[in-house]
Design a protein around this motif. Sequence first.
Motif, PDB file in Angstrom:
ATOM      1  N   VAL A  71      -7.519   1.306  -3.869  1.00  0.00           N
ATOM      2  CA  VAL A  71      -8.692   0.763  -3.169  1.00  0.00           C
ATOM      3  C   VAL A  71      -8.372  -0.810  -2.818  1.00  0.00           C
ATOM      4  CG1 VAL A  71     -11.113   0.125  -3.703  1.00  0.00           C
ATOM      5  CG2 VAL A  71     -10.261   2.395  -4.237  1.00  0.00           C
ATOM      6  N   ILE A  72      -7.947  -1.441  -3.615  1.00  0.00           N
ATOM      7  CA  ILE A  72      -7.822  -3.005  -3.268  1.00  0.00           C
ATOM      8  C   ILE A  72      -6.719  -3.330  -2.129  1.00  0.00           C
ATOM      9  CG2 ILE A  72      -6.584  -5.120  -4.408  1.00  0.00           C
ATOM     10  CD1 ILE A  72      -7.737  -4.179  -6.871  1.00  0.00           C
ATOM     11  N   LEU A  73      -5.645  -2.193  -2.131  1.00  0.00           N
ATOM     12  CA  LEU A  73      -4.357  -2.612  -1.081  1.00  0.00           C
ATOM     13  C   LEU A  73      -5.289  -1.906   0.278  1.00  0.00           C
ATOM     14  CD1 LEU A  73      -1.461  -2.005  -3.209  1.00  0.00           C
ATOM     15  CD2 LEU A  73      -2.345  -4.289  -2.481  1.00  0.00           C
ATOM     16  N   ALA A  74      -5.774  -0.882   0.133  1.00  0.00           N
ATOM     17  CA  ALA A  74      -6.306  -0.629   1.395  1.00  0.00           C
ATOM     18  C   ALA A  74      -7.385  -1.356   1.761  1.00  0.00           C
ATOM     19  CB  ALA A  74      -6.958   1.245   1.153  1.00  0.00           C
ATOM     20  N   LEU A  75      -8.192  -1.824   1.093  1.00  0.00           N
ATOM     21  CA  LEU A  75      -9.367  -2.680   1.694  1.00  0.00           C
ATOM     22  C   LEU A  75      -8.483  -4.210   2.259  1.00  0.00           C
ATOM     23  CD1 LEU A  75     -12.159  -2.667  -1.210  1.00  0.00           C
ATOM     24  CD2 LEU A  75     -12.192  -2.135   1.549  1.00  0.00           C
ATOM     25  N   SER A  76      -7.517  -4.578   1.656  1.00  0.00           N
ATOM     26  CA  SER A  76      -6.917  -5.420   2.045  1.00  0.00           C
ATOM     27  C   SER A  76      -6.256  -5.483   3.374  1.00  0.00           C
ATOM     28  CB  SER A  76      -5.796  -6.131   1.233  1.00  0.00           C
ATOM     29  OG  SER A  76      -4.828  -5.333   1.034  1.00  0.00           O
ATOM     30  N   VAL A  77      -5.571  -4.215   3.869  1.00  0.00           N
ATOM     31  CA  VAL A  77      -4.959  -4.088   4.957  1.00  0.00           C
ATOM     32  C   VAL A  77      -5.942  -3.753   6.146  1.00  0.00           C
ATOM     33  CG1 VAL A  77      -3.890  -2.106   6.165  1.00  0.00           C
ATOM     34  CG2 VAL A  77      -2.907  -2.846   4.271  1.00  0.00           C
ATOM     35  N   ALA A 123      -6.964 -13.757   0.307  1.00  0.00           N
ATOM     36  CA  ALA A 123      -7.345 -12.727  -0.676  1.00  0.00           C
ATOM     37  C   ALA A 123      -6.503 -11.571  -0.893  1.00  0.00           C
ATOM     38  CB  ALA A 123      -8.565 -12.585  -1.049  1.00  0.00           C
ATOM     39  N   GLY A 124      -6.535 -10.794   0.184  1.00  0.00           N
ATOM     40  CA  GLY A 124      -5.590  -9.653   0.362  1.00  0.00           C
ATOM     41  C   GLY A 124      -4.370  -9.907   0.132  1.00  0.00           C
ATOM     42  N   THR A 125      -3.872 -10.946   0.737  1.00  0.00           N
ATOM     43  CA  THR A 125      -2.281 -11.365   0.517  1.00  0.00           C
ATOM     44  C   THR A 125      -1.861 -11.439  -0.997  1.00  0.00           C
ATOM     45  OG1 THR A 125      -2.312 -12.237   2.850  1.00  0.00           O
ATOM     46  CG2 THR A 125      -0.592 -12.792   1.246  1.00  0.00           C
ATOM     47  N   VAL A 126      -2.865 -12.208  -1.645  1.00  0.00           N
ATOM     48  CA  VAL A 126      -2.447 -12.423  -2.930  1.00  0.00           C
ATOM     49  C   VAL A 126      -2.647 -11.212  -3.625  1.00  0.00           C
ATOM     50  CG1 VAL A 126      -3.758 -13.567  -4.969  1.00  0.00           C
ATOM     51  CG2 VAL A 126      -3.392 -14.826  -3.018  1.00  0.00           C
ATOM     52  N   ALA A 127      -3.722 -10.372  -3.364  1.00  0.00           N
ATOM     53  CA  ALA A 127      -3.626  -9.106  -4.123  1.00  0.00           C
ATOM     54  C   ALA A 127      -2.398  -8.485  -4.020  1.00  0.00           C
ATOM     55  CB  ALA A 127      -4.851  -8.345  -3.831  1.00  0.00           C
ATOM     56  N   ALA A 128      -1.683  -8.236  -2.780  1.00  0.00           N
ATOM     57  CA  ALA A 128      -0.671  -7.465  -2.534  1.00  0.00           C
ATOM     58  C   ALA A 128       0.562  -8.113  -3.132  1.00  0.00           C
ATOM     59  CB  ALA A 128      -0.324  -7.644  -0.898  1.00  0.00           C
ATOM     60  N   LEU A 129       0.668  -9.395  -3.033  1.00  0.00           N
ATOM     61  CA  LEU A 129       1.854 -10.155  -3.821  1.00  0.00           C
ATOM     62  C   LEU A 129       1.777  -9.977  -5.275  1.00  0.00           C
ATOM     63  CD1 LEU A 129       2.101 -13.382  -1.725  1.00  0.00           C
ATOM     64  CD2 LEU A 129       3.428 -11.654  -1.661  1.00  0.00           C
ATOM     65  N   LEU A 146       0.891  -1.522   0.096  1.00  0.00           N
ATOM     66  CA  LEU A 146       0.101  -0.033   0.083  1.00  0.00           C
ATOM     67  C   LEU A 146       0.666   1.248   0.119  1.00  0.00           C
ATOM     68  CD1 LEU A 146      -2.780   1.619   0.054  1.00  0.00           C
ATOM     69  CD2 LEU A 146      -2.517   1.166   2.610  1.00  0.00           C
ATOM     70  N   ILE A 147       1.813   1.428   0.843  1.00  0.00           N
ATOM     71  CA  ILE A 147       2.844   2.396   0.936  1.00  0.00           C
ATOM     72  C   ILE A 147       3.763   2.514  -0.384  1.00  0.00           C
ATOM     73  CG2 ILE A 147       4.887   3.458   1.912  1.00  0.00           C
ATOM     74  CD1 ILE A 147       3.736   2.003   4.450  1.00  0.00           C
TER      75      ILE A 147
END
Length: 89
Positions: A48-54, A72-78, A24-25
């Motif tokens: 939006v995706i990364l903020a929601l995952s956090v 799901a959030g971890t996969v999106a971040a990766l 996100l950063i």
Amino acid sequence: MFTAYSYLALALSVILLCVKAFALIDCIRRRPYDFELAGTLQKKAWLVILALSVAVHLIFVSSGPLGLLNLAGTVAALVYLAQLRSVTS
């Protein structure tokens, strides 16, 4: 009483939260042109995706690091890190 599994789950949860926060950063600091260069989603979509995952990780921390939403959030971040960090580094 804490067991070895609870310590492992806590450590994994902290590590995955750090990965999501780092993504996100990194997304906040990048220019919109970098996303076009990488051929990926626009910066706003990734924000939006990364903020929601956090946020989901922090809200559903009790479900553990291997809960469906946390994964799901971890996969999106990766995916973000693989696409943007490799192309524009």
